[in-house]
Design an enzyme around this catalytic site. Structure first.
Site, short mmCIF file in Angstrom:
data_model
loop_
_atom_site.label_atom_id
_atom_site.label_comp_id
_atom_site.label_asym_id
_atom_site.label_seq_id
_atom_site.Cartn_x
_atom_site.Cartn_y
_atom_site.Cartn_z
N GLU A 60 7.09 2.17 -6.60
CA GLU A 60 7.35 1.69 -5.24
C GLU A 60 7.49 2.88 -4.28
O GLU A 60 7.81 3.99 -4.71
CB GLU A 60 8.65 0.88 -5.20
CG GLU A 60 8.45 -0.62 -5.12
CD GLU A 60 7.94 -1.13 -3.76
OE1 GLU A 60 7.35 -0.34 -2.98
OE2 GLU A 60 8.14 -2.31 -3.48
N ASP A 61 7.26 2.60 -3.01
CA ASP A 61 7.49 3.64 -2.00
C ASP A 61 8.97 3.74 -1.65
O ASP A 61 9.53 4.82 -1.59
CB ASP A 61 6.65 3.37 -0.74
CG ASP A 61 6.78 1.95 -0.20
OD1 ASP A 61 7.47 1.11 -0.82
OD2 ASP A 61 6.18 1.66 0.85
N ASP A 102 14.62 -1.07 -0.23
CA ASP A 102 15.41 -1.30 0.98
C ASP A 102 16.43 -2.39 0.65
O ASP A 102 17.49 -2.10 0.11
CB ASP A 102 14.41 -1.69 2.08
CG ASP A 102 15.04 -1.86 3.44
OD1 ASP A 102 16.05 -1.20 3.71
OD2 ASP A 102 14.50 -2.65 4.24
N LYS A 114 17.11 3.37 -0.11
CA LYS A 114 18.09 3.23 0.98
C LYS A 114 19.22 2.35 0.45
O LYS A 114 19.24 1.15 0.70
CB LYS A 114 17.45 2.48 2.15
CG LYS A 114 16.65 3.28 3.12
CD LYS A 114 16.33 2.38 4.32
CE LYS A 114 15.05 2.75 4.98
NZ LYS A 114 14.63 1.79 6.00
N ARG A 135 0.65 6.08 7.87
CA ARG A 135 0.63 6.24 6.42
C ARG A 135 0.08 7.61 6.01
O ARG A 135 0.42 8.13 4.94
CB ARG A 135 -0.25 5.17 5.77
CG ARG A 135 0.31 3.77 5.83
CD ARG A 135 -0.48 2.87 4.88
NE ARG A 135 -0.28 1.45 5.15
CZ ARG A 135 0.71 0.71 4.66
NH1 ARG A 135 1.62 1.26 3.91
NH2 ARG A 135 0.79 -0.57 4.95
N ASP A 156 4.45 2.93 6.33
CA ASP A 156 3.90 2.61 7.64
C ASP A 156 4.91 1.97 8.58
O ASP A 156 5.94 1.47 8.15
CB ASP A 156 2.74 1.63 7.49
CG ASP A 156 3.23 0.23 7.11
OD1 ASP A 156 3.99 0.12 6.14
OD2 ASP A 156 2.86 -0.74 7.81
N PHE A 174 14.60 3.94 9.67
CA PHE A 174 13.24 3.54 9.35
C PHE A 174 12.34 4.76 9.29
O PHE A 174 12.25 5.52 10.25
CB PHE A 174 12.71 2.52 10.38
CG PHE A 174 11.51 1.78 9.86
CD1 PHE A 174 11.67 0.71 9.00
CD2 PHE A 174 10.23 2.19 10.19
CE1 PHE A 174 10.56 0.03 8.48
CE2 PHE A 174 9.11 1.53 9.68
CZ PHE A 174 9.29 0.45 8.83
N VAL A 175 11.70 4.96 8.16
CA VAL A 175 10.88 6.16 7.95
C VAL A 175 9.40 5.79 7.78
O VAL A 175 9.07 4.69 7.35
CB VAL A 175 11.36 6.97 6.73
CG1 VAL A 175 12.74 7.56 6.97
CG2 VAL A 175 11.38 6.11 5.46
N LYS A 235 0.82 -1.19 0.00
CA LYS A 235 0.00 0.00 0.00
C LYS A 235 0.87 1.26 0.00
O LYS A 235 0.39 2.37 -0.21
CB LYS A 235 -0.88 0.03 1.26
CG LYS A 235 -1.71 -1.19 1.47
CD LYS A 235 -2.34 -1.16 2.89
CE LYS A 235 -2.62 -2.58 3.36
NZ LYS A 235 -3.03 -2.63 4.76
P1 IMP Z 1 12.72 -4.61 0.18
O1 IMP Z 1 12.19 -5.83 -0.47
O2 IMP Z 1 13.58 -4.93 1.36
O3 IMP Z 1 13.41 -3.66 -0.77
O4 IMP Z 1 11.50 -3.92 0.86
C1 IMP Z 1 10.78 -2.94 0.34
C2 IMP Z 1 9.53 -2.73 1.16
O5 IMP Z 1 9.81 -2.74 2.57
C3 IMP Z 1 8.96 -1.39 0.88
O6 IMP Z 1 8.08 -1.43 -0.20
C4 IMP Z 1 8.30 -1.02 2.20
O7 IMP Z 1 6.99 -1.51 2.22
C5 IMP Z 1 9.12 -1.72 3.25
N1 IMP Z 1 10.09 -0.81 3.90
C6 IMP Z 1 11.43 -0.83 3.78
N2 IMP Z 1 12.01 0.15 4.49
C7 IMP Z 1 11.01 0.84 5.06
C8 IMP Z 1 10.96 2.01 5.92
O8 IMP Z 1 11.96 2.66 6.28
N3 IMP Z 1 9.72 2.41 6.29
C9 IMP Z 1 8.57 1.77 5.91
N4 IMP Z 1 8.57 0.70 5.11
C10 IMP Z 1 9.78 0.22 4.69
MG MG Z 2 6.00 -1.47 -0.06
#
Ligand code: IMP
Ligand code: MG
Length: 180
Positions: free
Chosen positions: A98-99, A102, A130, A164, A158, A151-152, A42
């Site tokens: 994407e938001d 990470d 990040k 959110r 969220d 962590f943001v 979301k």
């Molecule tokens: P990845 O697969 O580790 O790249 O994860 C990406 C997903 O993790 C994002 O789409 C977010 O939903 C969540 N996420 C990663 N870091 C944060 C953060 O700092 N705050 C909130 N959600 C995060």
């Molecule tokens: Mg996400």
């Protein structure tokens, strides 16, 4: 500012200005050709809705739920697709929204998935990146802001489904983590 927020990292004004720049780059890239925008639910919703209102090409949009995250904040290293796109993206220009990137696990799986669906082109846009936390060698084609390893929350992002709706992106206070 919300009482659980330590610091505002990106203000509403900064986010809006960057989205205008990104939309301009996308308008130049696609040059009026129709595109299919896929938002990863979301977290990407606010960013996506603000972005698409500034695009000038014909746009279709859809959503996916794909997540390596549960209620906790540690990435599991594999991605589950809970909701797939319903539109046919074969031979379409796909822009995945994407938001935040990470570890990169979510996006590297989704990229393979869209390539297998034979999209005409596939680009990734993320509001936040990040880079320090990356475990998969994936890069977004368009990045709103590079941020440090903190962590943001807010503007769609969220912590355990909260925050959110904050209009800015902020860093959570340590006390909020410790209480959970
Ligand atoms: P990845 O697969 O580790 O790249 O994860 C990406 C997903 O993790 C994002 O789409 C977010 O939903 C969540 N996420 C990663 N870091 C944060 C953060 O700092 N705050 C909130 N959600 C995060
Ligand atoms: Mg996400």
């Amino acid at each position: 500012m919300h009482a659980d927020i330590e610091k505002i990292l990106l203000s509403e004004t900064q986010i809006a200005a960057r989205i205008t720049e990104l939309a301009c780059e996308l308008n130049n890239l696609y040059k009026g050709e129709a595109i299919c925008i896929v938002g990863v639910l979301k977290g990407s919703t606010m960013f996506m809705m603000d972005l698409i209102r500034k695009l000038d090409m014909p746009v279709k949009f859809d959503f996916m739920i794909a997540s390596s995250y549960g209620e906790r904040t540690i990435s599991a290293g594999c991605v589950n697709i809970y909701l797939d796109v319903r539109m046919d993206v074969t031979n379409e220009h796909v822009l995945l929204v994407e938001d935040i990137i990470d570890t990169g696990n979510t996006l590297s799986c989704l990229k393979e998935y869209f390539i297998s669906k034979q999209a005409k082109s596939f680009n990734i846009i993320t509001l936040l990146d990040k880079p320090e936390r990356r475990v998969k060698p994936i890069k977004a084609d368009y990045v709103g802001f590079k941020i440090p390893d903190q962590f943001v929350v807010g503007y769609g992002l969220d912590y355990a489904e909260k925050y959110r709706n904050l209009p800015y992106i902020g860093i959570l206070k340590d006390s909020v983590w410790q209480d959970n």
